[in-house]
Design a protein around this motif. Structure first.
Motif, short mmCIF file in Angstrom:
data_model
loop_
_atom_site.label_atom_id
_atom_site.label_comp_id
_atom_site.label_asym_id
_atom_site.label_seq_id
_atom_site.Cartn_x
_atom_site.Cartn_y
_atom_site.Cartn_z
N SER A 12 0.82 -1.21 0.00
CA SER A 12 0.00 0.00 0.00
C SER A 12 0.86 1.26 0.00
O SER A 12 0.58 2.21 -0.74
CB SER A 12 -0.89 0.02 1.25
N GLY A 13 1.88 1.30 0.83
CA GLY A 13 2.72 2.49 0.91
C GLY A 13 3.69 2.58 -0.26
O GLY A 13 3.77 3.60 -0.96
N GLU A 34 10.17 -5.35 -5.10
CA GLU A 34 9.12 -6.13 -4.42
C GLU A 34 9.27 -7.59 -4.84
O GLU A 34 9.30 -7.88 -6.03
CB GLU A 34 7.73 -5.57 -4.80
N LYS A 36 7.17 -10.15 -4.66
CA LYS A 36 6.01 -10.87 -5.18
C LYS A 36 5.53 -10.26 -6.50
O LYS A 36 5.44 -9.05 -6.62
CB LYS A 36 4.86 -10.83 -4.16
N TYR A 39 0.32 -9.16 -5.49
CA TYR A 39 0.10 -8.70 -4.11
C TYR A 39 -1.37 -8.91 -3.80
O TYR A 39 -2.23 -8.52 -4.59
CB TYR A 39 0.48 -7.23 -4.00
N VAL A 78 15.07 -7.03 -0.95
CA VAL A 78 16.24 -6.29 -0.47
C VAL A 78 16.80 -7.00 0.76
O VAL A 78 16.07 -7.31 1.70
CB VAL A 78 15.88 -4.83 -0.14
N SER A 104 8.85 0.75 2.70
CA SER A 104 7.49 0.45 3.15
C SER A 104 7.33 -1.06 3.24
O SER A 104 6.54 -1.68 2.53
CB SER A 104 6.46 1.07 2.19
N ARG A 161 -1.15 -3.72 13.04
CA ARG A 161 -1.74 -3.45 11.72
C ARG A 161 -3.26 -3.56 11.78
O ARG A 161 -3.78 -4.58 12.21
CB ARG A 161 -1.17 -4.48 10.72
N ASP A 292 3.01 0.86 7.75
CA ASP A 292 2.92 0.20 9.05
C ASP A 292 4.24 0.26 9.82
O ASP A 292 4.24 0.28 11.05
CB ASP A 292 2.54 -1.28 8.87
N SER A 302 -2.74 1.50 8.73
CA SER A 302 -3.77 1.09 7.77
C SER A 302 -3.26 1.32 6.35
O SER A 302 -2.30 2.07 6.14
CB SER A 302 -5.06 1.89 7.98
N GLY A 303 -3.94 0.69 5.40
CA GLY A 303 -3.61 0.91 4.00
C GLY A 303 -3.86 2.35 3.59
O GLY A 303 -3.09 2.93 2.83
N HIS A 304 -4.94 2.90 4.11
CA HIS A 304 -5.28 4.29 3.79
C HIS A 304 -4.19 5.23 4.31
O HIS A 304 -3.73 6.13 3.60
CB HIS A 304 -6.64 4.63 4.41
P1 FAD Z 1 2.28 -3.84 3.00
O1 FAD Z 1 1.10 -3.42 2.25
O2 FAD Z 1 2.24 -5.11 3.76
O3 FAD Z 1 3.47 -3.91 1.96
C1 FAD Z 1 4.75 -4.33 2.34
C2 FAD Z 1 5.43 -4.92 1.12
O4 FAD Z 1 6.84 -4.94 1.34
C3 FAD Z 1 5.01 -6.36 0.84
O5 FAD Z 1 4.48 -6.45 -0.45
C4 FAD Z 1 6.30 -7.15 1.03
O6 FAD Z 1 6.41 -8.24 0.11
C5 FAD Z 1 7.36 -6.11 0.77
N1 FAD Z 1 8.64 -6.37 1.43
C6 FAD Z 1 8.86 -6.75 2.71
N2 FAD Z 1 10.18 -6.91 2.92
C7 FAD Z 1 10.82 -6.61 1.76
C8 FAD Z 1 12.17 -6.61 1.36
N3 FAD Z 1 13.15 -6.96 2.19
N4 FAD Z 1 12.46 -6.26 0.08
C9 FAD Z 1 11.47 -5.90 -0.78
N5 FAD Z 1 10.16 -5.89 -0.45
C10 FAD Z 1 9.84 -6.26 0.81
N6 FAD Z 1 -6.21 -1.03 5.89
C11 FAD Z 1 -7.16 -0.14 5.47
O7 FAD Z 1 -6.82 1.02 5.18
N7 FAD Z 1 -8.46 -0.50 5.35
C12 FAD Z 1 -8.89 -1.75 5.64
O8 FAD Z 1 -10.08 -2.04 5.52
C13 FAD Z 1 -7.94 -2.70 6.07
N8 FAD Z 1 -8.32 -3.97 6.35
C14 FAD Z 1 -7.39 -4.86 6.79
C15 FAD Z 1 -7.81 -6.14 7.14
C16 FAD Z 1 -6.90 -7.08 7.60
C17 FAD Z 1 -7.35 -8.46 7.97
C18 FAD Z 1 -5.52 -6.73 7.73
C19 FAD Z 1 -4.51 -7.73 8.20
C20 FAD Z 1 -5.10 -5.45 7.37
C21 FAD Z 1 -6.01 -4.51 6.92
N9 FAD Z 1 -5.62 -3.21 6.59
C22 FAD Z 1 -6.57 -2.29 6.18
C23 FAD Z 1 -4.24 -2.75 6.84
C24 FAD Z 1 -3.37 -2.67 5.60
O9 FAD Z 1 -3.37 -3.90 4.91
C25 FAD Z 1 -1.93 -2.31 5.97
O10 FAD Z 1 -1.91 -1.31 6.94
C26 FAD Z 1 -1.17 -1.82 4.75
O11 FAD Z 1 -1.07 -2.83 3.79
C27 FAD Z 1 0.22 -1.31 5.12
O12 FAD Z 1 0.94 -0.95 3.98
P2 FAD Z 1 2.53 -1.13 3.96
O13 FAD Z 1 2.99 -0.58 2.66
O14 FAD Z 1 3.09 -0.60 5.21
O15 FAD Z 1 2.75 -2.71 4.03
#
Ligand code: FAD
Length: 397
Positions: A12-13, A34, A36, A39, A78, A104, A161, A292, A302-304
């Motif tokens: 998301s981020g 990334e 994967k 996603y 990474v 992120s 999260r 996160d 959150s994703g938002h």
């Molecule tokens: P992520 O989206 O998890 O992305 C992290 C990425 O980094 C992953 O793709 C991973 O593969 C990659 N990564 C990790 N390590 C490495 C590395 N070493 N090298 C390269 N890539 C790497 N949020 C909302 O806003 N609304 C909702 O309704 C909502 N519902 C949810 C329901 C559930 C059950 C859960 C578990 C979460 C929900 N969320 C929701 C929360 C949301 O999914 C997360 O807060 C959000 O995805 C965080 O974004 P991020 O970029 O921090 O992490």
């Protein structure tokens, strides 16, 4: 030559950051790393558990980032970052230089917090707190459970999260049980005393599911002290309470993504401190941590939030590289939760930077009204789907 920004993590981020760096500075070289190719969003994964959405519905890919937005998407992971020399190294053996780095990497789990369970047990006791195989595994276990079985969820303490996520999950599992195995029970063992949108969730549970869902706060035996993994049993109250599950969903306490911890970006803690005006790391200059993994004042994980923070960091980087001060950002969060496919509730907030931290703007946002007709809940269920379509288009579209 133009600057090179590297983004670690295409969730998301990270995916938002890569896209918006290119939007704000089309001449910039942007690389997104990334592992994967596909996603699966955590948002919507509870709907899959409820049986009214499929994994295809929550699948996102990177074609638009590459083809439409000109991001160099590298499918790799990474393994090492050198903050002084400004290089990243990948599992695939590539090393690249960066001028600015955005991290992120999401979350990882503290399986050492409770004895009796390890990361390897997730193959039998899913967390399903990263969507994908884990979601499929938990759904299969729920399908295989017989009528009259017990689904036990162990919910983590704050921060973690998606604050409303465990309670939306309980609702969606109840929705499935009500149709397919109505004699079954759901027990939430919670490591805290209260939770997000609690009043609205509990009223919805009573309305739709009677007493199918039992929520146990930490002070009343919800604080799980040990897991007997072979017997799918959660242990609390110094061993006096043993709750045997037919399906056990242990959601461990969490940390910033492992790569962020490994690079020292969390200092002595579990989450990464940043300058909350720009999301630049307080520990390594030139490296930004969003989503996160970051400590972002009043914003929930959150994703938002991650999507909004990505735009703040991208703008700060582009402005800094062209000698401009950061903007004074305003951000927002909305989290919709389904209690049934036709009954949704929401929480919304607006944030501003104030005295060194991100604070909620008073009088903006709030939760859904307590007394609202079914038509209002149904309207919010439509908005839930609209939110999903909108935010995923903004991130990966
Ligand atoms: P992520 O989206 O998890 O992305 C992290 C990425 O980094 C992953 O793709 C991973 O593969 C990659 N990564 C990790 N390590 C490495 C590395 N070493 N090298 C390269 N890539 C790497 N949020 C909302 O806003 N609304 C909702 O309704 C909502 N519902 C949810 C329901 C559930 C059950 C859960 C578990 C979460 C929900 N969320 C929701 C929360 C949301 O999914 C997360 O807060 C959000 O995805 C965080 O974004 P991020 O970029 O921090 O992490």
């Amino acid at each position: 030559s133009s600057a090179h920004a590297v983004v670690v993590g295409g969730g998301s981020g990270g995916a938002t950051a890569a896209k918006y760096l290119k939007r704000f500075a089309p001449e910039m070289q942007v690389t997104l790393i990334e592992p994967k190719a596909t996603y699966y969003t955590c948002y919507g994964s509870n709907w899959v558990l409820g049986g009214h959405a499929t994994m295809d519905d929550i699948e996102q890919t990177y074609g638009a980032l590459k083809d439409r937005h000109g991001v160099n998407v590298v499918q790799d992971s990474v393994t090492e970052i050198n903050p002084e020399r400004r290089t990243v190294t990948t599992a695939g053996g590539a090393t690249m230089n960066f001028d600015r780095l955005i991290m992120s990497p999401g979350i990882d789990f503290r399986y050492d917090a409770v004895p009796g369970i390890t990361a390897a047990d997730a193959e039998r006791i899913p967390h399903a707190w990263k969507a994908g195989e884990q979601t499929v595994l938990l759904r299969r276990q729920l399908e295989a459970m017989s009528d009259g079985g017990v689904f036990v969820m162990v919910a983590p303490g704050n921060p973690f999260r998606c604050p409303p996520g465990p309670y939306e999950r309980a609702s969606m599992v109840a929705h499935y049980f009500k149709q397919a195995k109505p004699r079954s029970k759901i027990i939430i063992l919670d490591n805290k005393e209260n939770f997000s949108k609690q009043g609205l969730f509990m009223a919805g549970w009573e309305q739709h599911y009677g007493d199918m869902i039992e929520w146990v706060p930490s002070s009343e035996g919800g604080q799980v002290e040990e897991i007997d993994a072979p017997n799918l049993t959660a242990i609390a109250d110094a061993g006096f309470t043993r709750i045997k599950a037919d399906v056990l969903n242990y959601i461990p306490p969490q940390t910033a993504g492992a790569i962020a911890l490994q690079m020292g970006l969390a200092g002595d803690g579990f989450w990464c401190p940043v300058n909350q005006l720009t999301f630049e790391s307080s520990i390594h200059p030139g490296i930004y941590v969003i989503g996160d993994s970051s400590v972002a004042g009043a914003m929930p994980k959150s994703g938002h939030s991650a999507n909004n923070q990505a735009k703040v960091a991208a703008a700060a980087i582009v402005r800094e590289l062209s000698g401009q001060d950061p903007l004074m950002p305003s951000t927002a969060n909305t989290c919709y939760s389904l209690i049934t496919p036709d009954h949704a509730i929401s929480v919304a907030a607006v944030y501003a930077y104030k005295d060194g931290t991100i604070a909620a703007v008073e009088g903006a946002g709030g939760v859904s009204p307590a007394d609202a007709p079914a038509s209002f809940r149904q309207q919010e269920a439509l908005y839930t789907k609209g939110w999903y379509d909108g935010i995923t288009a903004d991130i990966w579209g």
